[in-house]
Design an enzyme around this catalytic site. Structure first.
Site, PDB file in Angstrom:
ATOM      1  N   GLU A 105      -0.821 -10.467  -2.803  1.00 34.35           N
ATOM      2  CA  GLU A 105      -1.956  -9.664  -2.337  1.00 34.35           C
ATOM      3  C   GLU A 105      -1.536  -8.202  -2.332  1.00 34.35           C
ATOM      4  O   GLU A 105      -0.373  -7.902  -2.059  1.00 34.35           O
ATOM      5  CB  GLU A 105      -2.358 -10.038  -0.902  1.00 34.35           C
ATOM      6  CG  GLU A 105      -3.172 -11.298  -0.783  1.00 34.35           C
ATOM      7  CD  GLU A 105      -2.286 -12.440  -0.307  1.00 34.35           C
ATOM      8  OE1 GLU A 105      -1.229 -12.160   0.297  1.00 34.35           O
ATOM      9  OE2 GLU A 105      -2.643 -13.599  -0.569  1.00 34.35           O
ATOM     10  N   TYR A 117       1.572  -4.243 -11.131  1.00 32.67           N
ATOM     11  CA  TYR A 117       1.260  -5.666 -11.273  1.00 32.67           C
ATOM     12  C   TYR A 117       0.452  -5.934 -12.554  1.00 32.67           C
ATOM     13  O   TYR A 117       0.695  -6.915 -13.259  1.00 32.67           O
ATOM     14  CB  TYR A 117       0.487  -6.175 -10.052  1.00 32.67           C
ATOM     15  CG  TYR A 117       1.237  -6.040  -8.748  1.00 32.67           C
ATOM     16  CD1 TYR A 117       2.623  -6.212  -8.694  1.00 32.67           C
ATOM     17  CD2 TYR A 117       0.573  -5.740  -7.561  1.00 32.67           C
ATOM     18  CE1 TYR A 117       3.315  -6.077  -7.501  1.00 32.67           C
ATOM     19  CE2 TYR A 117       1.259  -5.613  -6.366  1.00 32.67           C
ATOM     20  CZ  TYR A 117       2.627  -5.782  -6.342  1.00 32.67           C
ATOM     21  OH  TYR A 117       3.317  -5.651  -5.165  1.00 32.67           O
TER      22      TYR A 117
HETATM   23  C1  LIG Z   1       4.971  -0.374  -5.964  1.00 32.29           C
HETATM   24  C2  LIG Z   1       6.423   0.029  -6.190  1.00 32.29           C
HETATM   25  C3  LIG Z   1       7.336  -1.142  -5.807  1.00 32.29           C
HETATM   26  C4  LIG Z   1       6.605   0.350  -7.694  1.00 32.29           C
HETATM   27  O1  LIG Z   1       7.976   0.645  -7.929  1.00 32.29           O
HETATM   28  P1  LIG Z   1       8.413   1.760  -9.010  1.00 32.29           P
HETATM   29  O2  LIG Z   1       9.871   1.607  -9.210  1.00 32.29           O
HETATM   30  O3  LIG Z   1       7.916   3.081  -8.603  1.00 32.29           O
HETATM   31  O4  LIG Z   1       7.590   1.254 -10.290  1.00 32.29           O
HETATM   32  P2  LIG Z   1       7.932   1.580 -11.819  1.00 32.29           P
HETATM   33  O5  LIG Z   1       8.626   2.911 -11.920  1.00 32.29           O
HETATM   34  O6  LIG Z   1       8.613   0.391 -12.405  1.00 32.29           O
HETATM   35  O7  LIG Z   1       6.497   1.738 -12.448  1.00 32.29           O
HETATM   36  C5  LIG Z   1       5.849   0.623 -12.995  1.00 32.29           C
HETATM   37  C6  LIG Z   1       4.411   0.999 -13.277  1.00 32.29           C
HETATM   38  O8  LIG Z   1       3.761   1.351 -12.045  1.00 32.29           O
HETATM   39  C7  LIG Z   1       2.848   2.421 -12.332  1.00 32.29           C
HETATM   40  N1  LIG Z   1       3.241   3.637 -11.634  1.00 32.29           N
HETATM   41  C8  LIG Z   1       4.492   4.097 -11.366  1.00 32.29           C
HETATM   42  N2  LIG Z   1       4.429   5.247 -10.704  1.00 32.29           N
HETATM   43  C9  LIG Z   1       3.117   5.519 -10.537  1.00 32.29           C
HETATM   44  C10 LIG Z   1       2.405   6.570  -9.914  1.00 32.29           C
HETATM   45  N3  LIG Z   1       3.015   7.619  -9.329  1.00 32.29           N
HETATM   46  N4  LIG Z   1       1.043   6.509  -9.889  1.00 32.29           N
HETATM   47  C11 LIG Z   1       0.401   5.467 -10.470  1.00 32.29           C
HETATM   48  N5  LIG Z   1       1.029   4.446 -11.080  1.00 32.29           N
HETATM   49  C12 LIG Z   1       2.368   4.477 -11.116  1.00 32.29           C
HETATM   50  C13 LIG Z   1       2.864   2.655 -13.812  1.00 32.29           C
HETATM   51  O9  LIG Z   1       1.937   1.782 -14.428  1.00 32.29           O
HETATM   52  C14 LIG Z   1       4.257   2.231 -14.156  1.00 32.29           C
HETATM   53  O10 LIG Z   1       4.429   1.869 -15.474  1.00 32.29           O
HETATM   54  P3  LIG Z   1       4.801   3.028 -16.564  1.00 32.29           P
HETATM   55  O11 LIG Z   1       5.888   3.853 -15.987  1.00 32.29           O
HETATM   56  O12 LIG Z   1       5.215   2.243 -17.778  1.00 32.29           O
HETATM   57  O13 LIG Z   1       3.529   3.798 -16.753  1.00 32.29           O
HETATM   58  C15 LIG Z   1       6.797   1.314  -5.392  1.00 32.29           C
HETATM   59  O14 LIG Z   1       5.863   2.301  -5.685  1.00 32.29           O
HETATM   60  C16 LIG Z   1       6.853   1.115  -3.893  1.00 32.29           C
HETATM   61  O15 LIG Z   1       7.871   0.720  -3.351  1.00 32.29           O
HETATM   62  N6  LIG Z   1       5.725   1.406  -3.178  1.00 32.29           N
HETATM   63  C17 LIG Z   1       5.687   1.304  -1.719  1.00 32.29           C
HETATM   64  C18 LIG Z   1       5.701  -0.129  -1.263  1.00 32.29           C
HETATM   65  C19 LIG Z   1       4.521  -0.905  -1.827  1.00 32.29           C
HETATM   66  O16 LIG Z   1       3.405  -0.417  -1.862  1.00 32.29           O
HETATM   67  N7  LIG Z   1       4.799  -2.151  -2.239  1.00 32.29           N
HETATM   68  C20 LIG Z   1       3.796  -3.038  -2.795  1.00 32.29           C
HETATM   69  C21 LIG Z   1       3.079  -3.739  -1.720  1.00 32.29           C
HETATM   70  S1  LIG Z   1       1.872  -4.857  -2.386  1.00 32.29           S
END
Ligand SMILES: CC(C)(COP(=O)(O)OP(=O)(O)OC[C@H]1O[C@@H](n2cnc3c(N)ncnc32)[C@H](O)[C@@H]1OP(=O)(O)O)[C@@H](O)C(=O)NCCC(=O)NCCS
Length: 148
Positions: A105, A117
């Site tokens: 979720e 996702y």
């Molecule tokens: C969600 C989370 C785990 C993603 O981790 P991350 O290491 O930043 O993700 P990635 O760098 O692998 O990015 C993967 C994809 O996410 C998206 N993404 C990354 N940064 C983004 C940003 N600033 N805005 C929008 N999309 C973004 C892009 O689609 C990206 O793919 P791309 O780089 O090929 O375009 C991280 O942002 C996080 O810890 N967020 C806070 C906790 C959270 O919300 N967890 C999920 C709860 S359901």
């Protein structure tokens, strides 16, 4: 970056809680992570940068299904592909354990997580009204079928 992916151990727990507390409005407690670590029906995958946990993902297992209730990358490490690699490593492990379907979720407003996702192939299968508190918000329910 010398990044590797491995299972969490006891020494990671304080860092995991710190990353969680800094990122989530209703954070998991240390005990929740201890339970996941000790359980035969869960694992915590860690992104390890030079010996330090910089992100983690928790999975519950009821093969052939699994649930992803918690994934966080430490704020200063976001946007570098670590979340995607963490999920890649976790999906490989799930596949080895006979899992073919993963559920999760996510808050409607969490665009970054939703983008991640979707990139991984998760599809929306429904919504839950007022699922989250602090702030109250609907959840999007997503599912991924893992190719074996
Ligand atoms: C969600 C989370 C785990 C993603 O981790 P991350 O290491 O930043 O993700 P990635 O760098 O692998 O990015 C993967 C994809 O996410 C998206 N993404 C990354 N940064 C983004 C940003 N600033 N805005 C929008 N999309 C973004 C892009 O689609 C990206 O793919 P791309 O780089 O090929 O375009 C991280 O942002 C996080 O810890 N967020 C806070 C906790 C959270 O919300 N967890 C999920 C709860 S359901």
């Amino acid at each position: 970056m010398s990044l590797e992916f491995r299972f969490a151990n006891q020494q990671d727990l304080n860092t995991i809680v710190e990353i969680e507390n800094a990122s989530m409005s209703s954070p998991w407690t240390l005990d929740s992570y201890k339970e996941a670590l000790d359980s035969d029906h869960a694992f915590i995958m860690v992104a390890d940068e030079a010996g330090v946990c910089v992100g983690f993902a928790v999975f519950y297992l009821t093969a052939p299904e699994s649930e992803l209730p918690d994934i966080v990358v430490s704020e200063s490490y976001r946007g570098r592909g670590i979340g995607k690699l963490l999920l890649d490593a976790s999906l490989r492990e799930l596949s080895l354990r006979g899992v073919d379907t993963v559920f999760l979720e996510v808050r409607v407003s969490n665009e970054r997580a939703r983008a991640l996702y979707e990139k991984m192939g998760f599809e929306e299968i429904g919504r839950r009204k007022y699922f989250y508190s602090d702030p109250i918000e609907d959840a999007i329910c997503m599912r991924l079928e893992i190719d074996s």
